[in-house]
Write an enzyme that holds these catalytic residues in place. Structure first.
Site, short mmCIF file in Angstrom:
data_model
loop_
_atom_site.label_atom_id
_atom_site.label_comp_id
_atom_site.label_asym_id
_atom_site.label_seq_id
_atom_site.Cartn_x
_atom_site.Cartn_y
_atom_site.Cartn_z
N GLY A 120 0.84 -1.18 0.00
CA GLY A 120 0.00 0.00 0.00
C GLY A 120 0.88 1.24 0.00
O GLY A 120 2.09 1.15 0.21
N LYS A 121 0.32 2.37 -0.28
CA LYS A 121 1.06 3.63 -0.17
C LYS A 121 0.04 4.76 -0.12
O LYS A 121 -1.05 4.64 -0.66
CB LYS A 121 1.98 3.83 -1.39
CG LYS A 121 3.15 4.74 -1.13
CD LYS A 121 4.23 4.01 -0.38
CE LYS A 121 5.46 4.84 -0.14
NZ LYS A 121 6.54 4.02 0.43
#
Ligand code: NAD
Length: 427
Positions: free
Chosen positions: A110-111
């Site tokens: 994720g980011k």
């Protein structure tokens, strides 16, 4: 429709996409699988309105991307930077999937980020922005869904505000909702130096593969921030290695006798953290260029500053036998091809700097259990994971006659693909 990752010519993101394609092809998956592996599961864009100290309202764009949850919840940092875009966040989330995959921790990638120059904000504005962003992405965040962490221009304080905001909404403590928290709020011991300690394990293993004795090994470290400095200190104090070149944004410095990292620490306390003027300290310390550091005659080169440093233009001049990529994306595709052709042993970023996300995983486990491990427990478990990951990637690289970078992507992509196929396609 075949989805592509927009890399905006960014060398790191371009490298990751090329390596994904190569891994998919080597693993014998088809175009549809490549498309499935590449396409992020969920992308969220939010408005982040913030009341500034002067009473005016400014609205920033916020993003969170979950690339994959096939192997576990999404995991990845939150960055505050004016150039943050959805495309960049998407590509960085994808990279996190491979990093978690290569070390075998049960996370996907994720980011997140906000497009903002946070250095222009007061602490109070930064806090209000962080809390509003946390509230806006709350629907997709959670200790079993997606666990943020610090990244560019965010830190333990940012995570504390983030954690507190989620606690206010939920009404109960959930220390596993973010990692990189202050230790007093459930952060893990050993997190600050985890990336560098993982690099140190990779260094020893790589030297061992080349039958080079750690005694008298010489090392050049580019970047003397969190990653580079801790790495230099570990290699200098715990091993008989000689750190002969170091650098930061102010310049590069050479000492053929080897730097004493304790003396450098004292110097940095006096200068406020920059190496500027280090060559005035002792007669045998020389100022060299950045190129001079990258190409100096050492056994190990550890680029630990920024991306795009070893390129098609300078890779043939690099004399190190081993490169330990502490930074993300320090080598461009052109640099990679030349180093590979010359058989330089490069431990790629997704493996060499994965100690950081590994100890984030430990922090998450400790948070889920409301339990704190000792530094010794953290260090022992990190060592085990790094050794297993390195040996696994090494074996794949030997069996297929490919570089460790290609092998690392093969290992990671295969793990993620197998998880997707085993879960099957819902509905
Ligand atoms: P940092 O900001 O603490 O340190 C960066 C260092 O690089 C500073 O010393 C800075 O002066 C130096 N620098 C900047 N530009 C330079 C240049 N052109 N030439 C030489 N030195 C230069 O950052 P950090 O946390 O140490 O991260 C460094 C790299 O490692 C980044 O690529 C980051 O994405 C990556 N990384 C960090 C972690 C982590 O746990 N902090 C984990 C994985 C990867």
């Amino acid at each position: 429709m075949v989805h592509t990752v927009l890399t905006h010519g960014d060398p790191m993101l371009l490298m990751a996409d090329v390596q994904l394609e190569r891994a998919v092809s080597r693993l014998g998956f088809d175009e549809a699988m490549l498309d499935w592996l590449r396409t992020p599961e969920r992308k969220l864009q939010v408005a982040v309105p913030v009341r500034m100290d002067d009473g005016q309202i400014q609205v920033f764009d916020g993003f969170r991307v979950q690339h994959s949850t096939a192997r576990g919840p999404a995991k990845g940092g939150i960055r505050y930077h004016p150039q943050v875009t959805m495309e960049e966040v998407q590509a960085l989330a994808t990279l996190m999937t491979w990093k978690c995959g290569v070390v075998g921790i049960p996370f996907g990638g994720g980011k997140g980020g906000i497009s903002v120059d946070a250095r222009q904000l007061s602490t109070a504005e930064r806090e209000r922005m962080t809390r509003r962003y946390a509230a806006m992405i709350l629907p997709i965040i959670g200790s079993r869904r997606d666990i943020p962490a610090p990244d560019v221009d965010t830190d333990a304080q940012t995570m504390a505000w983030f954690d507190d905001t989620i606690t206010m909404f939920k009404g109960y403590a959930d220390p596993a909702v973010v990692t990189g928290k202050p230790v007093d709020l459930g952060g893990s011991l050993g997190r600050a130096e985890a990336t560098s300690r993982g690099m140190a394990h990779c260094t020893l293993l790589a030297l061992d593969k080349l039958n080079v004795d750690i005694d008298d090994v010489t090392i050049a470290v580019q970047g003397y921030g969190n990653v580079g400095r801790n790495y230099a200190e570990i290699m200098d104090r715990e091993f008989p290695a000689k750190i002969i070149a170091i650098s930061d944004v102010t310049g590069a410095y050479f000492n053929g006798d080897g730097f004493d990292t304790q003396e450098i620490a004292q110097f940095l306390r006096r200068t406020g953290g920059l190496l500027e003027g280090l060559d005035q300290e002792k007669p045998h310390i020389e100022r060299i260029t950045n190129e001079g550091l990258l190409t100096c005659d050492v056994d190990v080169l550890a680029p630990a500053a920024i991306e795009g440093q070893i390129t098609g233009a300078n890779a043939n001049d690099v004399r190190a036998k081993v490169i330990i990529e502490g930074a993300n994306g320090p080598t461009t595709i052109g640099g990679h091809e030349k180093l590979t052709a010359r058989n330089v042993l490069v431990v790629p970023d997704i493996l060499a700097n994965a100690g950081g996300v590994t100890v984030s995983y430990f922090e998450w486990v400790q948070g889920l259990q409301f339990h704190a491990w000792t530094l010794d427990e953290v260090a022992t478990r990190l060592e085990r994971i790094m050794i297993n990951a390195f040996e696994n990637v090494w074996e794949v690289s030997q069996n297929h006659g490919i570089s460790m970078r290609e092998a690392a992507f093969m290992v990671a992509v295969d793990r993620v693909a197998q998880a997707m196929l085993t879960r099957g396609l819902f509905p």
